[in-house]
Design an enzyme around this catalytic site. Structure first.
Site, mmCIF file in Angstrom:
data_model
loop_
_atom_site.group_PDB
_atom_site.id
_atom_site.type_symbol
_atom_site.label_atom_id
_atom_site.label_comp_id
_atom_site.label_asym_id
_atom_site.label_seq_id
_atom_site.Cartn_x
_atom_site.Cartn_y
_atom_site.Cartn_z
ATOM 1 N N ARG A 25 22.523 -9.540 -32.689
ATOM 2 C CA ARG A 25 22.624 -9.607 -31.224
ATOM 3 C C ARG A 25 24.062 -9.837 -30.763
ATOM 4 N NH1 ARG A 25 17.383 -10.703 -28.469
ATOM 5 N NH2 ARG A 25 16.071 -9.279 -29.641
ATOM 6 N N ARG A 29 23.723 -11.303 -24.106
ATOM 7 C CA ARG A 29 23.931 -12.014 -22.840
ATOM 8 C C ARG A 29 24.910 -13.178 -22.911
ATOM 9 N NH1 ARG A 29 17.622 -12.563 -22.293
ATOM 10 N NH2 ARG A 29 18.050 -12.425 -24.527
ATOM 11 N N ARG A 38 25.433 -4.657 -18.148
ATOM 12 C CA ARG A 38 23.988 -4.618 -17.936
ATOM 13 C C ARG A 38 23.673 -4.563 -16.439
ATOM 14 N NH1 ARG A 38 20.046 -8.935 -17.716
ATOM 15 N NH2 ARG A 38 18.012 -8.077 -18.195
ATOM 16 N N ASP A 75 16.779 -1.065 -28.958
ATOM 17 C CA ASP A 75 15.775 -2.102 -29.185
ATOM 18 C C ASP A 75 14.682 -1.562 -30.096
ATOM 19 O OD1 ASP A 75 15.146 -4.957 -28.031
ATOM 20 O OD2 ASP A 75 13.233 -3.930 -28.287
ATOM 21 N N TYR A 152 3.708 -6.197 -31.477
ATOM 22 C CA TYR A 152 3.949 -6.002 -30.036
ATOM 23 C C TYR A 152 3.003 -4.947 -29.459
ATOM 24 C CZ TYR A 152 8.158 -8.824 -30.548
ATOM 25 O OH TYR A 152 9.012 -9.858 -30.794
HETATM 26 O O1 CP3 Z 1 23.353 -6.565 -30.880
HETATM 27 C C1 CP3 Z 1 22.369 -6.230 -31.545
HETATM 28 O O2 CP3 Z 1 21.841 -6.948 -32.417
HETATM 29 C C2 CP3 Z 1 21.806 -4.816 -31.341
HETATM 30 C C3 CP3 Z 1 20.783 -4.635 -30.395
HETATM 31 C C4 CP3 Z 1 19.413 -5.258 -30.601
HETATM 32 C C5 CP3 Z 1 18.645 -5.745 -29.515
HETATM 33 N N1 CP3 Z 1 17.395 -6.047 -29.964
HETATM 34 C C6 CP3 Z 1 19.111 -5.832 -28.119
HETATM 35 C C7 CP3 Z 1 18.374 -6.706 -27.193
HETATM 36 C C8 CP3 Z 1 18.623 -5.368 -31.746
HETATM 37 C C9 CP3 Z 1 18.973 -5.080 -33.186
HETATM 38 C C10 CP3 Z 1 17.337 -5.850 -31.312
HETATM 39 C C11 CP3 Z 1 16.202 -6.058 -32.227
HETATM 40 C C12 CP3 Z 1 14.954 -6.628 -31.715
HETATM 41 N N2 CP3 Z 1 14.384 -6.444 -30.491
HETATM 42 C C13 CP3 Z 1 14.078 -7.414 -32.477
HETATM 43 C C14 CP3 Z 1 14.282 -7.764 -33.938
HETATM 44 C C15 CP3 Z 1 15.283 -8.828 -34.141
HETATM 45 C C16 CP3 Z 1 14.872 -10.180 -33.638
HETATM 46 O O3 CP3 Z 1 15.518 -10.653 -32.689
HETATM 47 O O4 CP3 Z 1 13.927 -10.753 -34.211
HETATM 48 C C17 CP3 Z 1 12.986 -7.753 -31.665
HETATM 49 C C18 CP3 Z 1 11.810 -8.629 -32.065
HETATM 50 C C19 CP3 Z 1 13.178 -7.121 -30.415
HETATM 51 C C20 CP3 Z 1 12.253 -7.122 -29.244
HETATM 52 C C21 CP3 Z 1 12.863 -7.784 -28.081
HETATM 53 N N3 CP3 Z 1 13.931 -7.274 -27.367
HETATM 54 C C22 CP3 Z 1 12.490 -9.003 -27.498
HETATM 55 C C23 CP3 Z 1 11.368 -9.903 -27.992
HETATM 56 C C24 CP3 Z 1 13.346 -9.205 -26.415
HETATM 57 C C25 CP3 Z 1 13.271 -10.321 -25.413
HETATM 58 C C26 CP3 Z 1 13.806 -11.587 -25.952
HETATM 59 C C27 CP3 Z 1 15.199 -11.788 -25.457
HETATM 60 O O5 CP3 Z 1 16.076 -12.083 -26.260
HETATM 61 O O6 CP3 Z 1 15.362 -11.661 -24.222
HETATM 62 C C28 CP3 Z 1 14.278 -8.130 -26.382
HETATM 63 C C29 CP3 Z 1 15.383 -7.948 -25.424
HETATM 64 C C30 CP3 Z 1 16.740 -7.644 -25.977
HETATM 65 N N4 CP3 Z 1 17.014 -6.807 -27.007
HETATM 66 C C31 CP3 Z 1 17.977 -8.136 -25.458
HETATM 67 C C32 CP3 Z 1 19.001 -7.561 -26.203
HETATM 68 C C33 CP3 Z 1 20.487 -7.703 -26.008
HETATM 69 C C34 CP3 Z 1 18.115 -9.041 -24.258
HETATM 70 C C35 CP3 Z 1 17.796 -8.199 -23.067
HETATM 71 C C36 CP3 Z 1 18.628 -8.439 -21.865
HETATM 72 O O7 CP3 Z 1 19.833 -8.080 -21.836
HETATM 73 O O8 CP3 Z 1 18.047 -8.955 -20.915
#
Ligand code: CP3
Length: 344
Positions: A25, A29, A38, A75, A152
Site C-alpha cells: 500500500r 492515503r 484521488r 485493487d 468478498y
Molecule cells: O500500493 C499498493 O499496495 C497497490 C495497490 C493496492 C490496493 N489494494 C489499493 C487500495 C493493492 C495491492 C491492494 C490489494 C488489496 N485490496 C487487498 C490485499 C492486500 C491486503 O490489504 O490484505 C485487499 C484485501 C483489497 C480489498 C480492499 N481494497 C479493501 C478491503 C479496501 C478497503 C480497506 C481500506 O484500506 O480502505 C480497499 C481499498 C483500497 N485499495 C485503498 C487502496 C489505496 C484505499 C482506498 C481509498 O483510497 O479510499
C-alpha cells in the site's frame, strides 16, 4: 547478476548486504499527494480505471522515497467486477459487492475471455509504468488469490472471520469450488496480461489464507496458488512470483516448494528468527515489519527494522511490512525505516 535490478536479484536467490525494499500500500492515503490525486479522480474506483492518474499515484512513493519496486495501482476486487459483479466502495467502511451464493450466481458470471474489456485500463497503466519508472525500479503486478477474492464475492463485503465463505464451503462445496475455479482461471488471464504489458514480477495476495485450516488450507490456498504459478511460468518462462498467504503460521513452512513461488511474503505474526530458519531455507522471503511502526515511530521502529534485516541477512530477502501501511501512518516514519534498512 551485477547490473540487474535489486528486487530481481533477491528473487533469483541472491543474498545482498542491503536488502531491497518496497512497502505494501505504498501508494495510499497516508501520502498527501495520493489524497490530492484521488480527489482529482473523484473516487477510488475511478482512480483505478484512470490509467494516467493510476500511473501518477504508483510513481508518487517512488519519487518521494526511491523504493526498489513499484506496485501497480489497482485493487484485487477489479477481477470480480470484470467477471460481472457489482462493486462499489463505501467511504470509511470499505468494499461492497453483489453476492454469489448458488450455482446460478456462478453461471451468471461473464466468460473469462471477456474480463479484458473491463481491465484494459489496468494494462494501460502497466504499459505507462514500464516506460516511466527509473531503470533500477522493478514493476510488480498483482492479483488477489482465489480464496481471498471469493470471500468478498460470497459475503458482498469484507468480513472479520470470512464466515459466509466458510459456510458456503461447508454447505455447498460444489458451488464453492466452481466459484474458486472461475476466479483461478480469470486470475491467470489477468496476471498473464499484466506480464505481457510489462510487469516484471507478480504477487498473489491471499490476505485471508489464515482462516483456512489443515486440509482446507492445502486445497484452497496452496493448490490454487500452485495452479496459477504453474500456468504463468508455462506462458512466461522465468517470471518471478511472490505469494502472500497471510497469517499462514506453520503453513508458511514448505509453501515455496508446494506452490513454486520464488518468494513467500510473511506477515508480522511470525518471528523473523523462526522464519529465517523454517521458511527462508527454501528461497527468498519478503517482510515483515509490523505496519503499526509506521504510526508509532521512535526507537522501536529502528530497533525492530534492524532486527528483521539481521535475522534474514544470510538468505535472499526483500524488506517490507507485514501488511499494508495504514492511512494514519506518518510519512516521516517511512523514511526512518528506509534509512534503518539502507544505513544499517
Ligand atoms: O500500493 C499498493 O499496495 C497497490 C495497490 C493496492 C490496493 N489494494 C489499493 C487500495 C493493492 C495491492 C491492494 C490489494 C488489496 N485490496 C487487498 C490485499 C492486500 C491486503 O490489504 O490484505 C485487499 C484485501 C483489497 C480489498 C480492499 N481494497 C479493501 C478491503 C479496501 C478497503 C480497506 C481500506 O484500506 O480502505 C480497499 C481499498 C483500497 N485499495 C485503498 C487502496 C489505496 C484505499 C482506498 C481509498 O483510497 O479510499
Amino acid at each position: 547478476m551485477a547490473g540487474q535490478k535489486t528486487i530481481l536479484r533477491a528473487l533469483a536467490g541472491e543474498v545482498q548486504d542491503v536488502p531491497p525494499i518496497w512497502m505494501m500500500r505504498q501508494a495510499g492515503r497516508y501520502l498527501p499527494e495520493y489524497r490530492a490525486t484521488r480527489a482529482e479522480a473523484g473516487d477510488f474506483l475511478s482512480l483505478c480505471y484512470n490509467s494516467d492518474l493510476a500511473t501518477e499515484v504508483t510513481l508518487q512513493p517512488i519519487r518521494r522515497y526511491g523504493f526498489d519496486a513499484a506496485i501497480l495501482f489497482a485493487d484485487i476486487l477489479l477481477v470480480p467486477q470484470a467477471l460481472g459483479a457489482d462493486l462499489w466502495f463505501v467511504t470509511g467502511e470499505g468494499p461492497r459487492l453483489s453476492t454469489i451464493t448458488d450455482q446460478a450466481g456462478v453461471d451468471g458470471l461473464k466468460p473469462t475471455a471477456e474480463i479484458h474489456e473491463t481491465l484494459a485500463p489496468v494494462y494501460q497503466t502497466v504499459r505507462n509504468l514500464s516506460r516511466a519508472l527509473p531503470a533500477e525500479t522493478t514493476l510488480i503486478g498483482f492479483a488477489g488469490a482465489p480464496w481471498t477474492v471469493a470471500t468478498y464475492m460470497i459475503a458482498g463485503r469484507g468480513t472479520p472471520d470470512q464466515g459466509p465463505a466458510h459456510a458456503l464451503k461447508t454447505g455447498n462445496r460444489a458451488v464453492f469450488e466452481a466459484l474458486l475455479e472461475r476466479i483461478t482461471e480469470a486470475t491467470i488471464e489477468y496476471l498473464s496480461a499484466q506480464i505481457d504489458a510489462g510487469a516484471e514480477v507478480v504477487k498473489v495476495f491471499d490476505s485471508w489464507a489464515g482462516s483456512l485450516r489443515g486440509e482446507d488450507f492445502d486445497r484452497y490456498a496452496t493448490a490454487p496458488a500452485r495452479q496459477i504459478i504453474a500456468a504463468l511460468k508455462t506462458r512466461h518462462p522465468g517470471i518471478p512470483v511472490i505469494a502472500f498467504p497471510r497469517e499462514a503460521g506453520d503453513k508458511y513452512v514448505g509453501f515455496h516448494a508446494a506452490t513454486g513461488a520464488d518468494c513467500v511474503a510473511l506477515d508480522n505474526s511470525v518471528s523473523p528468527d523462526w522464519a529465517a530458519e523454517q521458511v527462508q531455507k527454501d528461497g527468498c522471503v519478503q517482510g515483515n515489519l509490523a505496519a503499526s511502526h509506521m504510526v508509532t515511530g521512535g526507537e522501536a521502529l529502528v530497533t525492530e527494522t534492524r532486527a528483521i534485516v539481521k535475522a534474514f541477512r544470510k538468505g535472499p530477502h526483500i524488506f517490507n511490512l507485514g501488511h499494508g501501511i495504514t492511512p494514519d501512518a506518518d510519512p516521516d516514519n517511512v523514511q526512518r525505516m528506509i534509512d534503518a534498512v539502507r544505513g544499517g
